[in-house]
Motif scaffolding. Sequence first.
Motif, PDB file in Angstrom:
ATOM      1  N   LYS A 109      13.316   7.978 -17.278  1.00 39.10           N
ATOM      2  CA  LYS A 109      13.362   9.133 -16.387  1.00 39.10           C
ATOM      3  C   LYS A 109      14.684   9.053 -15.636  1.00 39.10           C
ATOM      4  O   LYS A 109      15.052   7.982 -15.146  1.00 39.10           O
ATOM      5  N   LEU A 110      15.402  10.170 -15.530  1.00 33.67           N
ATOM      6  CA  LEU A 110      16.759  10.144 -15.016  1.00 33.67           C
ATOM      7  C   LEU A 110      16.880  10.950 -13.725  1.00 33.67           C
ATOM      8  O   LEU A 110      16.432  12.100 -13.651  1.00 33.67           O
ATOM      9  N   LEU A 162      21.351  16.460 -22.419  1.00 34.38           N
ATOM     10  CA  LEU A 162      20.163  15.614 -22.492  1.00 34.38           C
ATOM     11  C   LEU A 162      18.980  16.309 -23.159  1.00 34.38           C
ATOM     12  O   LEU A 162      17.973  15.659 -23.463  1.00 34.38           O
ATOM     13  N   LYS A 163      19.096  17.610 -23.381  1.00 30.40           N
ATOM     14  CA  LYS A 163      18.009  18.340 -24.038  1.00 30.40           C
ATOM     15  C   LYS A 163      17.837  17.826 -25.465  1.00 30.40           C
ATOM     16  O   LYS A 163      18.789  17.662 -26.214  1.00 30.40           O
ATOM     17  N   GLY A 164      16.595  17.561 -25.813  1.00 28.27           N
ATOM     18  CA  GLY A 164      16.303  17.046 -27.142  1.00 28.27           C
ATOM     19  C   GLY A 164      16.363  15.541 -27.259  1.00 28.27           C
ATOM     20  O   GLY A 164      16.069  14.999 -28.321  1.00 28.27           O
ATOM     21  N   ALA A 223      14.586  11.321 -23.230  1.00 29.57           N
ATOM     22  CA  ALA A 223      14.426  11.186 -21.771  1.00 29.57           C
ATOM     23  C   ALA A 223      13.094  11.797 -21.341  1.00 29.57           C
ATOM     24  O   ALA A 223      12.752  12.909 -21.741  1.00 29.57           O
ATOM     25  N   LYS A 224      12.351  11.069 -20.501  1.00 34.48           N
ATOM     26  CA  LYS A 224      11.033  11.546 -20.093  1.00 34.48           C
ATOM     27  C   LYS A 224      11.124  12.725 -19.137  1.00 34.48           C
ATOM     28  O   LYS A 224      10.429  13.728 -19.280  1.00 34.48           O
ATOM     29  N   ARG A 225      11.986  12.612 -18.119  1.00 33.94           N
ATOM     30  CA  ARG A 225      12.208  13.701 -17.169  1.00 33.94           C
ATOM     31  C   ARG A 225      13.628  13.592 -16.645  1.00 33.94           C
ATOM     32  O   ARG A 225      14.217  12.497 -16.647  1.00 33.94           O
ATOM     33  N   VAL A 226      14.179  14.703 -16.184  1.00 34.50           N
ATOM     34  CA  VAL A 226      15.529  14.707 -15.633  1.00 34.50           C
ATOM     35  C   VAL A 226      15.524  15.471 -14.315  1.00 34.50           C
ATOM     36  O   VAL A 226      15.085  16.626 -14.249  1.00 34.50           O
TER      37      VAL A 226
END
Length: 277
Positions: A32-33, A50-52, A55-58
Amino acid sequence: MKDFNNKTIVITGAGSGMGRAYALEFARLGSKLALNDFDASGLQETVALLKGTPAKRVLSKAFDVGDKNAMNSFASEVKAKLGNAHVIINNAGVGGGGQPVWAMDDQSYERTLQINFFGVVYGTRAFLPQLLDNGEGAIVNVSSVFGLVGTPNTSDYCASKFAVRGFTESLMVELQESPLSVHLIHPGGINTNIAKGAPNGEEFTRKFLKTDPADVVREVIQCIRSGKQRLVTGHQALPLWLMSWGISLEKRNRLLYAQFRKLLDPKVYARVWRKAP
């Protein structure tokens, strides 16, 4: 720490260069970022990249890391939306005024120290309680090879990076018996836009900034996993590190001056260069 999957990673200066590389690499590890940058458009470009990814959440927030209240507010928002931070990477920084001491204005010193040093202090102090509450975590503070040696036209930048070094080395000792790890990074010539807009910035970038940021990021992640506290890496980092302790100060200064002299503005240096007899 060994595993970063679903862990909250805070990265300042994530809008470009090293910060963006950290974001992309931790995204691949399923983290998670929580991302920051002063440049809102650059930050949004990173978020789009970061799309795709896994990463769990941004979470992203544009603000000046030298603003203590903004940093504390960000820490509270991260905790509320992503949970406690597990890793804080204090990466944000500026290149400085690019003038010798007698030509530098006071504002350059104040701005560079506020962002490069106090931004690290504020980021560390804002997120440290969260890491302690977790019972695990890592603090990564980015100094520079210019936090090992002094170079011309960078007295504000060097002062800030030497300060990051001293602050972080003290923190390492204070947290010696804690479950947290502390890491001090001294990057050499990394291919970022740190010198953009500085006097002779293009020439400096072409000559010195050659290492791919992603290569450094992978080394930093390995340091977190292994517990290694200091990393000196990047183009010309090793000779500067050896120079910082392996030879006398007088000889070191002569060598550094010879290396950088071609980048110095004769008009600015005319008043201090020795006149021919």
